[in-house]
Motif scaffolding. Structure first.
Motif, PDB file in Angstrom:
ATOM      1  N   PRO A  70       0.820  -1.271   0.141  1.00 42.66           N
ATOM      2  CA  PRO A  70      -0.081   0.052  -0.002  1.00 42.66           C
ATOM      3  C   PRO A  70       0.794   1.333   0.069  1.00 42.66           C
ATOM      4  N   LEU A  71       0.374   2.239  -0.543  1.00 40.47           N
ATOM      5  CA  LEU A  71       1.055   3.462  -0.745  1.00 40.47           C
ATOM      6  C   LEU A  71       0.731   4.201   0.811  1.00 40.47           C
ATOM      7  N   ASN A  72       1.791   4.661   1.459  1.00 41.90           N
ATOM      8  CA  ASN A  72       1.686   5.009   2.827  1.00 41.90           C
ATOM      9  C   ASN A  72       1.023   6.496   2.780  1.00 41.90           C
ATOM     10  N   LYS A  73       1.176   7.418   2.151  1.00 44.39           N
ATOM     11  CA  LYS A  73       0.783   8.898   2.150  1.00 44.39           C
ATOM     12  C   LYS A  73       0.461   9.340   0.684  1.00 44.39           C
ATOM     13  N   LEU A  74      -0.751   9.870   0.586  1.00 45.08           N
ATOM     14  CA  LEU A  74      -1.179  10.588  -0.749  1.00 45.08           C
ATOM     15  C   LEU A  74      -1.587  12.139  -0.526  1.00 45.08           C
ATOM     16  N   GLY A  75      -0.659  12.843  -1.285  1.00 41.40           N
ATOM     17  CA  GLY A  75      -1.034  14.433  -1.324  1.00 41.40           C
ATOM     18  C   GLY A  75      -1.087  14.983  -2.739  1.00 41.40           C
ATOM     19  N   PHE A  76      -1.331  16.081  -2.733  1.00 41.29           N
ATOM     20  CA  PHE A  76      -1.261  16.836  -4.087  1.00 41.29           C
ATOM     21  C   PHE A  76      -0.695  18.106  -3.967  1.00 41.29           C
ATOM     22  N   LEU A  77       0.070  18.675  -5.095  1.00 35.90           N
ATOM     23  CA  LEU A  77       0.325  20.130  -5.030  1.00 35.90           C
ATOM     24  C   LEU A  77      -0.023  21.002  -5.915  1.00 35.90           C
ATOM     25  N   THR A  78      -0.522  22.362  -5.636  1.00 38.11           N
ATOM     26  CA  THR A  78      -1.060  23.120  -6.438  1.00 38.11           C
ATOM     27  C   THR A  78      -0.320  24.590  -6.364  1.00 38.11           C
ATOM     28  N   ILE A  79      -0.326  25.274  -7.736  1.00 38.79           N
ATOM     29  CA  ILE A  79       0.227  26.650  -7.821  1.00 38.79           C
ATOM     30  C   ILE A  79      -0.581  27.607  -7.336  1.00 38.79           C
ATOM     31  N   PHE A 128       1.040  14.386  -5.939  1.00 37.87           N
ATOM     32  CA  PHE A 128       1.240  14.479  -7.399  1.00 37.87           C
ATOM     33  C   PHE A 128       0.784  16.062  -7.496  1.00 37.87           C
ATOM     34  N   ALA A 129       1.192  16.793  -8.630  1.00 34.95           N
ATOM     35  CA  ALA A 129       1.006  18.029  -9.130  1.00 34.95           C
ATOM     36  C   ALA A 129       0.005  18.304  -9.849  1.00 34.95           C
ATOM     37  N   LEU A 130      -1.055  19.264  -9.569  1.00 36.33           N
ATOM     38  CA  LEU A 130      -1.984  19.545 -10.190  1.00 36.33           C
ATOM     39  C   LEU A 130      -1.627  20.518 -11.327  1.00 36.33           C
ATOM     40  N   PRO A 131      -2.008  20.253 -12.897  1.00 37.47           N
ATOM     41  CA  PRO A 131      -1.537  21.199 -13.853  1.00 37.47           C
ATOM     42  C   PRO A 131      -1.829  22.636 -13.683  1.00 37.47           C
ATOM     43  N   PHE A 132      -1.176  23.283 -14.418  1.00 39.33           N
ATOM     44  CA  PHE A 132      -1.282  24.819 -14.153  1.00 39.33           C
ATOM     45  C   PHE A 132      -2.363  25.569 -14.613  1.00 39.33           C
ATOM     46  N   SER A 133      -3.079  25.125 -15.740  1.00 41.65           N
ATOM     47  CA  SER A 133      -3.903  26.010 -16.413  1.00 41.65           C
ATOM     48  C   SER A 133      -5.400  25.337 -16.661  1.00 41.65           C
ATOM     49  N   LEU A 148     -11.757  14.589   1.924  1.00 43.53           N
ATOM     50  CA  LEU A 148     -11.594  13.237   1.020  1.00 43.53           C
ATOM     51  C   LEU A 148     -10.555  12.437   1.708  1.00 43.53           C
ATOM     52  N   GLY A 149      -9.797  12.611   2.738  1.00 47.39           N
ATOM     53  CA  GLY A 149      -8.924  12.018   3.486  1.00 47.39           C
ATOM     54  C   GLY A 149      -7.465  12.065   2.830  1.00 47.39           C
ATOM     55  N   PHE A 150      -7.125  12.901   2.189  1.00 48.56           N
ATOM     56  CA  PHE A 150      -5.754  13.319   1.732  1.00 48.56           C
ATOM     57  C   PHE A 150      -4.804  13.306   2.903  1.00 48.56           C
ATOM     58  N   ASP A 151      -3.765  12.752   2.849  1.00 43.18           N
ATOM     59  CA  ASP A 151      -2.705  13.147   4.160  1.00 43.18           C
ATOM     60  C   ASP A 151      -2.176  14.475   4.115  1.00 43.18           C
ATOM     61  N   SER A 152      -1.728  14.837   2.776  1.00 40.33           N
ATOM     62  CA  SER A 152      -1.159  16.312   2.799  1.00 40.33           C
ATOM     63  C   SER A 152      -1.610  16.939   1.372  1.00 40.33           C
ATOM     64  N   VAL A 153      -1.457  18.194   1.669  1.00 38.08           N
ATOM     65  CA  VAL A 153      -1.781  19.346   0.348  1.00 38.08           C
ATOM     66  C   VAL A 153      -0.433  20.242   0.324  1.00 38.08           C
ATOM     67  N   TRP A 154       0.254  20.582  -0.797  1.00 39.06           N
ATOM     68  CA  TRP A 154       1.411  21.521  -0.877  1.00 39.06           C
ATOM     69  C   TRP A 154       0.906  22.693  -1.882  1.00 39.06           C
ATOM     70  N   LEU A 155       1.760  23.756  -1.350  1.00 40.12           N
ATOM     71  CA  LEU A 155       1.534  25.039  -2.189  1.00 40.12           C
ATOM     72  C   LEU A 155       2.921  25.327  -2.850  1.00 40.12           C
ATOM     73  N   LEU A 173       4.956  14.189  -9.398  1.00 39.94           N
ATOM     74  CA  LEU A 173       4.767  14.280 -10.899  1.00 39.94           C
ATOM     75  C   LEU A 173       3.502  14.521 -11.399  1.00 39.94           C
ATOM     76  N   VAL A 174       3.366  15.126 -12.365  1.00 32.37           N
ATOM     77  CA  VAL A 174       2.041  15.368 -13.015  1.00 32.37           C
ATOM     78  C   VAL A 174       0.976  14.085 -13.220  1.00 32.37           C
ATOM     79  N   VAL A 175       0.148  14.062 -12.441  1.00 30.81           N
ATOM     80  CA  VAL A 175      -0.704  12.727 -12.664  1.00 30.81           C
ATOM     81  C   VAL A 175      -2.013  13.044 -12.705  1.00 30.81           C
ATOM     82  N   ILE A 176      -2.796  12.503 -13.767  1.00 30.99           N
ATOM     83  CA  ILE A 176      -4.135  12.958 -13.950  1.00 30.99           C
ATOM     84  C   ILE A 176      -5.041  11.884 -14.282  1.00 30.99           C
TER      85      ILE A 176
END
Length: 341
Positions: free
Chosen positions: A7-16, A308-313, A41-48, A241-244
């Motif tokens: 199992p993946l331990n921690k799931l988060g995403f990154l936004t600009i 995982f990075a959210l796309p810019f546009s 939604l239960g994410f472990d982290s969010v990054w700016l 990574l950018v994962v959509i």
């Protein structure tokens, strides 16, 4: 380390944290709303991200202060703050304040080096010292010393009714252990030796390797980090990574997502510039397809968590769909379990 069946331990995403020049408030509120959604939604982290003189968040620490009082569980990170634009002592005060407001949930990611397009604004940033500023890793050491509580003043005592401390106030115990550093192979080894966590991104350099494959190089960088830390089993490494995922996307969204990835594909084909900068391809597909690709990815197999990075546009509805599918489809496909308050 997430391999197929583990199992993946921690799931988060990154936004600009993008915003419109004529209505910046709306964009900033949109970012705060997506952080609140991520916690539900239960994410472990969010990054700016940190963007200066652009239409993305320029003050992630301020934004995370607001997010800290709107949330109760999710970890809040920066990826990354370029220290060339910061005074380490003042930044340490801000970081400690936000960490205390959040109850110890802050994960500051930092980097060093000459700021992007520095010559264009250096006179405004450092009017009297722009040609002698030190942009080396010593800036990180200064920040760590401040967060650790090392003395920064020669005076401690009371003057009239005011009480002064030798160290940065407020002090946030444990924050120094949650600082992250981003960079290539040399930076990975340096981060390990200096007790920092390691952030990877969708950009690497080919320095020190014969490979031209992004995943292989990212895996080598992580191995270099893990080879220097005292206890690799407890080390924190985040893959970016950018994962959509497209599980619940409508056909128009899928078309636009694939067009976005295709428009950026050429830069992934060969190293660029004197340092050999290599970009990762963007990953677009169903969660089943993405899980198969990630389990085959050398960087993913070595990371302990992902952002995982959210796309810019994209549009707000697009981000909502992507975030929902990351938590509801891709995460479970990777064996991840949503967290609750």
């Amino acid at each position: 380390m997430p391999r197929e069946g583990e199992p993946l331990n921690k799931l988060g995403f990154l936004t600009i944290g993008r915003f419109a020049e004529n209505d910046p408030r709306a964009g900033h509120l949109e970012t705060l709303n997506i952080i609140e959604r991520a916690e539900r939604l239960g994410f472990d982290s969010v990054w700016l991200r940190d963007r200066h003189l652009q239409f993305g968040i320029s003050s992630p620490v301020v934004m995370l202060a607001a997010a800290a009082v709107r949330t109760s569980r999710i970890e809040l990170g920066t990826a990354v703050i370029p220290l060339g634009l910061e005074n380490p002592l003042r930044l340490a005060e801000d970081l400690a304040t936000v960490d205390l407001l959040s109850g110890g949930r802050l994960n500051p990611g930092v980097s060093v080096g000459t700021p992007m397009r520095y010559d264009d604004f250096k006179a405004a940033l450092y009017p009297d010292s722009h040609d002698v500023e030190d942009f080396s890793k010593r800036r990180v050491i200064r920040l760590l010393d401040c967060l650790r509580g090392e003395p920064v003043s020669d005076f401690e005592g009371t003057v009239g009714i005011e009480v002064f401390s030798r160290r940065v106030q407020p002090h946030a115990p444990g924050l120094v252990d949650r600082v992250w550093y981003g960079g290539g192979r040399d930076s990975a080894e340096w981060a390990a030796r200096n007790g920092l966590n390691y952030l990877t991104s969708s950009v690497v350099t080919i320095e020190g390797t014969h490979s031209r494959d992004f995943a292989t190089i990212q895996g080598e960088h992580i191995d270099a980090y893990l080879g220097q830390v005292p206890d690799p089993s407890s080390a924190r490494v985040s893959q970016g990574l950018v994962v959509i995922p497209t599980d619940s996307a409508i056909p128009d969204q899928v078309r636009r997502y694939r067009a976005y990835a295709e428009s950026r594909r050429e830069r992934t084909l060969s190293p660029q510039g004197p340092r050999g900068v290599l970009f990762s391809p963007d990953y677009v597909g169903t969660s089943a397809e993405l899980a198969e690709q990630l389990y085959a990815h050398a960087g993913f197999r070595r990371a302990s968590e992902v952002a995982f990075a959210l796309p810019f546009s994209f549009e707000p509805d697009d981000y909502e769909q992507i975030v929902e599918d990351l938590a509801g489809a891709l995460g479970p496909a990777l064996g991840w379990t949503p967290k609750t308050a």
